[in-house]
Enzyme design. Structure first.
Site: not given
Ligand code: GLC
Ligand code: CA
Length: 555
Positions: A203, A245
């Protein structure tokens, strides 16, 4: 001998939220027992990699991305034993499981944070998080969740200092400059690998380190830590997928894919261009993005989502023309907060005005482009959403299994359900559900299953090279995926009108061409090979003779 490809090469990643998938104990919340009972469905569908959004103990103020214990299971979902039973069953059925790993922050209720706020300033416990007396520190770092927060700093009355939070104020950022933080998170990785998980979706990777005068994204120290993480994972001596991500332009996301860093990263720019192509009826930007992505790193390293549990990101205002964004938003109910933080918090089907042709078109593209296609649970049905729900909940509602009570998701009375099942006109679970669509030959679900079967039989789509073909029609695109043994041709029409054009297939002159999905023969390849596609049509063809045959109509 050539090194065998790691298991994720060309894998289709099915993303699901355990608490919204299937309720096994009737309390209204999806759990591991329920998910385990649905594995045969996933096997039938043909997905082999499952990505679970966070499963850890959490106050659930950010969908579980606010974690209080990295090595536990949220009690709503079961316990470690239930997780183990699920993982074993998934492995027995030939599936891999990757977990969300939230490196950047914890919940403010995490014992580490509670310990930090009471600990003496300068102590290693205190320094687990990023503190400051001055809330203007790192002022070049943008506020990410700008619909919810106006600053990256929050005052803590116990520590009598501000703490940094790049996301919500109850999600303090861990301090990666502290070696104890790095080691603690590497131990979390060890913990899950020892329990048999097959990889991680990492993440929010860009934000681990901070430096004054920068946007605090993708700093060299962050890359250095990710390389450490890669080494740690490799010390377990098996193929573990690290999928990052980073919601960033291609050239900024690509460095995470250095050979000694992550194996995969989501290509969110491509996602935005896919939606924009359909909304604008033009493929030119999409083609440019495909070329750029392929040049940045070998295409198979990108993960290709259409939708996920977050909002649909459409860039920072420069990526997609405003009028195209407006076209995407037209048809969505207004005034219901559907534009959130940096995009639209709606599911795929409503974003496509409920048109199954565009669902097939966009999935037909990601299933055949280089990379790891990602399928978000429910999108195989064209499931709808609840736009009135808070935050990103509209697209996190329960999976629709049957026309029965609660769509077969849970036997609980509906006030107890985690989120309401969809009953919106056109998307009612009594119509849009797995059981009904399984029985309808022409359903979206059966289409997805067939495409995934075809994809499995065509190695060129997993690991083959990628080449765009010259295509004169501005609303169409064509490309080939090829290995030494086979060539697959794909042509797609992103407009709402029919498209007719010719492709130069001189290279394959006189070779046999067959449409993949139904195995029908087409005219042999030629310098002017005619393609006719219906509105939003897409087709895959196999060029030449190959050992593995397309599945044919009976499959
Ligand atoms: C990422 C996740 C999202 C979350 C954020 C903070 O972007 O996909 O859902 O709110 O991280 O953890
Ligand atoms: Ca339950």
């Amino acid at each position: 001998m050539a090194k065998t490809m790691p298991w994720w090469t060309g894998a289709v990643v099915y993303q699901l939220i355990v608490r919204s998938y299937a309720d096994g104990n009737g309390d209204g919340i999806g759990d591991f027992k329920g998910l385990t009972s649905r594995l045969p469905y996933l096997r039938w569908l043909g997905v082999k990699t499952l990505w679970l959004t966070p499963i850890y103990p959490s106050p659930l103020r950010d969908g579980g991305y606010d974690i209080t214990d990295f090595t536990g299971i949220h009690p709503d979902l079961g316990d470690l034993a239930a997780f183990h039973r699920f993982l074993t069953a998934a492995h027995e059925q030939g599936m891999r499981v990757i977990l969300d790993l939230v490196l950047n922050h914890t919940s403010d209720l995490h014992p580490w944070f509670q310990r930090a706020r009471w600990a003496a300033k300068g102590s290693p416990e205190h320094d687990f998080y990023v503190w400051s007396d001055d809330p203007t520190r790192y002022s070049d770092a943008p506020v990410l969740f700008r619909h919810f927060e106006s600053s990256n700093w929050e005052w803590d009355p116990v520590a009598e200092q501000y703490y940094l939070h790049r996301f919500l104020r109850h999600q303090p950022d861990l301090n990666y400059a502290n070696p104890a933080v790095q080691e603690s998170m590497l131990e979390v990785v060890d913990f899950w690998l020892e329990r048999g998980v097959d990889g991680f979706r990492l993440d929010a990777v860009p934000f681990l380190f901070e430096a004054e005068g920068t946007r605090c994204e993708g700093l060299p120290e962050t890359h250095a830590f990710l390389k450490r993480l890669r080494q740690r994972v490799e010390s377990h001596q098996r193929d573990v997928l690290l999928l990052g991500e980073a919601i960033q332009p291609v050239q900024e996301a690509a460095p995470y894919l250095a050979d000694d860093e992550l194996h995969g990263a989501f290509n969110f720019v491509l996602t935005a261009h896919l939606f924009a192509a359909v909304a604008g009826g033009c493929t030119r930007q999409l083609e440019a993005c495909l070329v750029q992505s392929e040049q940045a790193v070998s295409g198979v390293r990108w993960a290709l989502p259409l939708r996920n549990h977050d909002e649909l990101w459409l860039g920072d205002g420069h990526l997609i023309p405003q009028e195209v964004i407006q076209t995407i938003r037209v048809g969505l109910p207004q005034g219901q907060g559907h534009w959130l933080n940096w995009g639209i918090n709606r599911r795929l089907a409503p974003l496509l005005n409920g048109d199954p042709r565009t669902n097939r078109l966009l999935h037909g593209l990601i299933y055949s482009l280089p990379g790891m296609p990602c399928l978000y649970y429910g999108d195989e049905l064209g499931m709808g959403d609840w736009p009135g729900l808070r935050d990103r909940d509209p697209n996190r509602t329960p999976m629709a299994w049957t026309p029965d009570r609660n769509g077969g998701f849970s036997s609980a009375p509906d006030p107890l359900l985690v989120l309401p099942p969809i009953t919106a006109p056109g998307y009612d679970y009594r119509v849009v559900n797995v059981e009904v669509q399984k029985q309808l030959q022409g359903s979206l679900l059966n289409w997805h299953r067939r495409m995934l079967t075809c994809r499995r039989l065509l190695p060129a789509l997993h690991q083959g090279g990628f080449e765009l073909l010259e295509c004169s029609h501005p609303g169409a695109l064509a490309y080939v995926r090829s290995t030494d043994a086979m060539t697959v041709l794909v042509a797609a029409n992103v407009t709402g009108a029919g498209a007719s054009f010719s492709l130069d297939l001189t290279r394959w002159q006189e070779q046999r061409t067959r449409e993949v999905m139904w195995g029908c023969d087409f005219p042999p390849a030629s310098p002017e090979w005619f393609v006719n596609l219906p509105p939003y049509g897409i087709n895959w063809w196999l060029i030449g003779e190959v050992e593995s045959e397309p599945p044919g109509p009976g499959a």
